[in-house]
Enzyme design. Structure first.
Site, PDB file in Angstrom:
ATOM      1  N   HIS A 148       0.820  -1.213   0.000  1.00  0.00           N
ATOM      2  CA  HIS A 148       0.000   0.000   0.000  1.00  0.00           C
ATOM      3  C   HIS A 148       0.855   1.264   0.000  1.00  0.00           C
ATOM      4  CE1 HIS A 148      -3.603  -2.279   2.046  1.00  0.00           C
ATOM      5  NE2 HIS A 148      -3.485  -2.557   0.768  1.00  0.00           N
TER       6      HIS A 148
HETATM    7  C1  LIG Z   1       0.274  -7.760  -4.725  1.00  0.00           C
HETATM    8  C2  LIG Z   1      -0.653  -6.639  -4.358  1.00  0.00           C
HETATM    9  C3  LIG Z   1      -1.849  -6.905  -3.729  1.00  0.00           C
HETATM   10  C4  LIG Z   1      -2.727  -5.881  -3.381  1.00  0.00           C
HETATM   11  N1  LIG Z   1      -3.911  -6.190  -2.785  1.00  0.00           N
HETATM   12  C5  LIG Z   1      -4.780  -5.214  -2.479  1.00  0.00           C
HETATM   13  C6  LIG Z   1      -6.037  -5.514  -1.910  1.00  0.00           C
HETATM   14  O1  LIG Z   1      -6.374  -6.672  -1.690  1.00  0.00           O
HETATM   15  N2  LIG Z   1      -6.873  -4.483  -1.610  1.00  0.00           N
HETATM   16  C7  LIG Z   1      -6.530  -3.187  -1.831  1.00  0.00           C
HETATM   17  O2  LIG Z   1      -7.321  -2.300  -1.531  1.00  0.00           O
HETATM   18  N3  LIG Z   1      -5.341  -2.865  -2.376  1.00  0.00           N
HETATM   19  C8  LIG Z   1      -4.464  -3.842  -2.708  1.00  0.00           C
HETATM   20  N4  LIG Z   1      -3.252  -3.537  -3.273  1.00  0.00           N
HETATM   21  C9  LIG Z   1      -2.928  -2.113  -3.454  1.00  0.00           C
HETATM   22  C10 LIG Z   1      -3.530  -1.555  -4.737  1.00  0.00           C
HETATM   23  O3  LIG Z   1      -3.285  -2.437  -5.810  1.00  0.00           O
HETATM   24  C11 LIG Z   1      -2.890  -0.196  -4.996  1.00  0.00           C
HETATM   25  O4  LIG Z   1      -3.154   0.689  -3.918  1.00  0.00           O
HETATM   26  C12 LIG Z   1      -3.401   0.453  -6.280  1.00  0.00           C
HETATM   27  O5  LIG Z   1      -3.235  -0.397  -7.388  1.00  0.00           O
HETATM   28  C13 LIG Z   1      -2.633   1.742  -6.516  1.00  0.00           C
HETATM   29  O6  LIG Z   1      -3.033   2.264  -7.760  1.00  0.00           O
HETATM   30  P1  LIG Z   1      -2.100   3.247  -8.571  1.00  0.00           P
HETATM   31  O7  LIG Z   1      -2.873   3.658  -9.764  1.00  0.00           O
HETATM   32  O8  LIG Z   1      -1.563   4.275  -7.651  1.00  0.00           O
HETATM   33  O9  LIG Z   1      -0.834   2.389  -8.994  1.00  0.00           O
HETATM   34  P2  LIG Z   1      -0.745   1.016  -9.867  1.00  0.00           P
HETATM   35  O10 LIG Z   1      -2.005   0.220  -9.738  1.00  0.00           O
HETATM   36  O11 LIG Z   1       0.552   0.404  -9.460  1.00  0.00           O
HETATM   37  O12 LIG Z   1      -0.670   1.540 -11.354  1.00  0.00           O
HETATM   38  C14 LIG Z   1       0.473   2.120 -11.899  1.00  0.00           C
HETATM   39  C15 LIG Z   1       0.590   1.647 -13.336  1.00  0.00           C
HETATM   40  O13 LIG Z   1       1.553   2.422 -14.000  1.00  0.00           O
HETATM   41  C16 LIG Z   1       2.378   1.570 -14.774  1.00  0.00           C
HETATM   42  N5  LIG Z   1       3.682   2.246 -14.895  1.00  0.00           N
HETATM   43  C17 LIG Z   1       4.544   2.593 -13.926  1.00  0.00           C
HETATM   44  N6  LIG Z   1       5.602   3.232 -14.440  1.00  0.00           N
HETATM   45  C18 LIG Z   1       5.405   3.297 -15.759  1.00  0.00           C
HETATM   46  C19 LIG Z   1       6.166   3.848 -16.857  1.00  0.00           C
HETATM   47  N7  LIG Z   1       7.334   4.475 -16.658  1.00  0.00           N
HETATM   48  N8  LIG Z   1       5.668   3.721 -18.116  1.00  0.00           N
HETATM   49  C20 LIG Z   1       4.480   3.106 -18.333  1.00  0.00           C
HETATM   50  N9  LIG Z   1       3.712   2.576 -17.335  1.00  0.00           N
HETATM   51  C21 LIG Z   1       4.176   2.684 -16.079  1.00  0.00           C
HETATM   52  C22 LIG Z   1       2.454   0.295 -13.969  1.00  0.00           C
HETATM   53  O14 LIG Z   1       2.809  -0.791 -14.800  1.00  0.00           O
HETATM   54  C23 LIG Z   1       1.023   0.193 -13.451  1.00  0.00           C
HETATM   55  O15 LIG Z   1       0.183  -0.449 -14.372  1.00  0.00           O
HETATM   56  C24 LIG Z   1      -2.365  -4.550  -3.639  1.00  0.00           C
HETATM   57  C25 LIG Z   1      -1.149  -4.265  -4.289  1.00  0.00           C
HETATM   58  C26 LIG Z   1      -0.315  -5.299  -4.652  1.00  0.00           C
HETATM   59  C27 LIG Z   1       0.992  -4.980  -5.363  1.00  0.00           C
END
Ligand SMILES: Cc1cc2nc3c(=O)[nH]c(=O)nc-3n(C[C@H](O)[C@H](O)[C@H](O)COP(=O)(O)OP(=O)(O)OC[C@H]3O[C@@H](n4cnc5c(N)ncnc54)[C@H](O)[C@@H]3O)c2cc1C
Length: 384
Positions: free
Chosen positions: A317
């Protein structure tokens, strides 16, 4: 075993809660899950796939953005590597970074936005100084109580354990129902680490297997047992994400700085004691074997925290590295626009100023929904 956990918590005096997302968060019970037709239903399923036929949407896969390109203080394009080929994509209106709490600050730093000293030491020209980029990294620091089981009713990663799951596996592939259509973490809770706090400061995740080191410890997992993971919901310690090279393909350094604040140690130790109270209740009598971690011989605060630090984990997280706000360390303003620049927003978990007291997926989707509204209002000519 999930039911045993909820019963045990009730027996140990903890309240039950049928909806952690309702009026009151406190208690033990079952988590809400994003599952549809037996599969995790993520943001791509819910938002992207239904929009894929739109004329104004292009999705590049196997693509990595290397940096944002600026003309003066205005962001105008991104450089990316797509299927091995370098490309530049220009933006007509604005650029939205959604790389997550690790990669959004990395991309800003690679683009010359961040702490001047860090950038210049790596030979990157500082286009715009924003000292908060990559700072304020917060995460739910996590530790587990692992107990071996006398009954083999949970999951084990052994040959026998996998064989035992065969009927469930067949059922899953035939009907998308049964154990495999659920989460391995069904039950848990939000509890107070002690009577001196006025709202839950600890989250518990119950797992019907010996789950440690994010599931990498297969040897441990091949034995019957169960785990209660304990995480500090509002940690006071914060860390950093810092690039170590101007090479966009080099991993940044991630320093969580866990337990830098002694209050986090206290909440963790008290939380472990609360988890032990639940695991000692009658509902676990038929299961209870030996406490493998921290170990029944570890009773003092010092002994518990020493052992916790040996196996410290996290709940995946990460937040806070491009925090929203108006102070000197804020990276984006309340409309999620990067301070001091034009045409650039950050929309992801990195903008949370503080880690929320729960899982971060739904709040990140809420951030994205709100940002979409703000972007549309702007596109429609409203000055917000
Ligand atoms: C294994 C795991 C289990 C989880 N389980 C839960 C759960 O059960 N419940 C819950 O509430 N939360 C859970 N989470 C947390 C939740 O997934 C995150 O809080 C949420 O996905 C955050 O969203 P975000 O958009 O900030 O980042 P992300 O979902 O990480 O999205 C970022 C995206 O940007 C892409 N990216 C990064 N850098 C680049 C670049 N330079 N060029 C192109 N693309 C790029 C990445 O590939 C990714 O697709 C979990 C996380 C993980 C890793």
């Amino acid at each position: 075993m999930s039911e045993a956990f909820v019963d045990a918590a009730r027996q140990a005096g903890f309240p039950c809660n049928s909806d952690f997302n309702g009026a009151n968060q406190e208690g033990v019970g079952y988590f809400h899950l994003n599952i549809k037709n037996g599969r995790r239903f993520g943001a791509a399923d819910a938002y992207l796939k239904p929009a894929m036929t739109r004329q104004n949407l292009t999705v590049f896969t196997d693509a990595q953005v290397k940096k944002v390109v600026f003309e003066g203080k205005r962001s105008v394009a991104v450089e990316l590597r797509h299927k091995g080929r370098d490309r530049v994509l220009r933006a007509n209106r604005e650029i939205i970074l959604s790389g997550g709490a690790i990669n959004s600050p990395q991309l800003l730093q690679l683009s010359g936005i961040g702490d001047r000293d860090i950038l210049e030491n790596l030979g990157i020209r500082c286009l715009h100084e924003l000292p908060g980029v990559g700072k304020n990294l917060q995460e739910h620091v996590d530790a587990c109580v692992l107990v071996s089981s006398r009954k083999n009713s949970g999951f084990t990663a052994s040959f026998g354990g996998l064989l035992k799951m065969l009927p469930d596996t067949i059922r899953y592939f035939l009907s998308k129902r049964g154990k495999l259509a659920k989460s391995i973490t069904e039950a848990g809770g939000f509890i107070k680490s002690s009577d001196s706090v006025n709202r839950p400061d600890v989250q518990l995740h119950m797992l019907p297997l010996l789950f440690d080191d994010s599931g990498r410890d297969l040897k441990l997992m091949s034995n019957p047992g169960y785990s209660v993971h304990v995480c500090v919901l509002r940690p006071k310690s914060s860390g950093t994400v810092t690039i170590t090279s101007a090479d966009p393909f080099a991993a940044p350094e991630i320093d969580y700085n866990f337990f830098a604040d002694p209050d986090d140690c206290k909440v963790m130790v008290d939380g472990i004691r609360q988890a032990r109270r639940i695991l000692a209740a009658k509902a676990f009598d038929d299961y209870r074997g030996e406490e493998l971690h921290p170990g029944a011989d570890r009773q003092s605060d010092e002994q518990i925290i020493e052992k916790v630090k040996e196996k410290v984990g996290l709940v995946y997280h990460p937040v806070g590295t491009c925090k929203m706000g108006t102070d000197r360390m804020a990276v984006v303003d309340p409309q999620l626009r990067v301070h001091g620049l034009e045409g650039l927003r950050v929309v992801d978990a990195s903008i949370m100023p503080r880690l929320i007291s729960g899982n971060t997926n739904a709040p990140t989707i809420a951030i994205a929904e709100k940002a979409a509204d703000m972007i549309l209002e702007k596109a429609e000519g409203c000055d917000i």
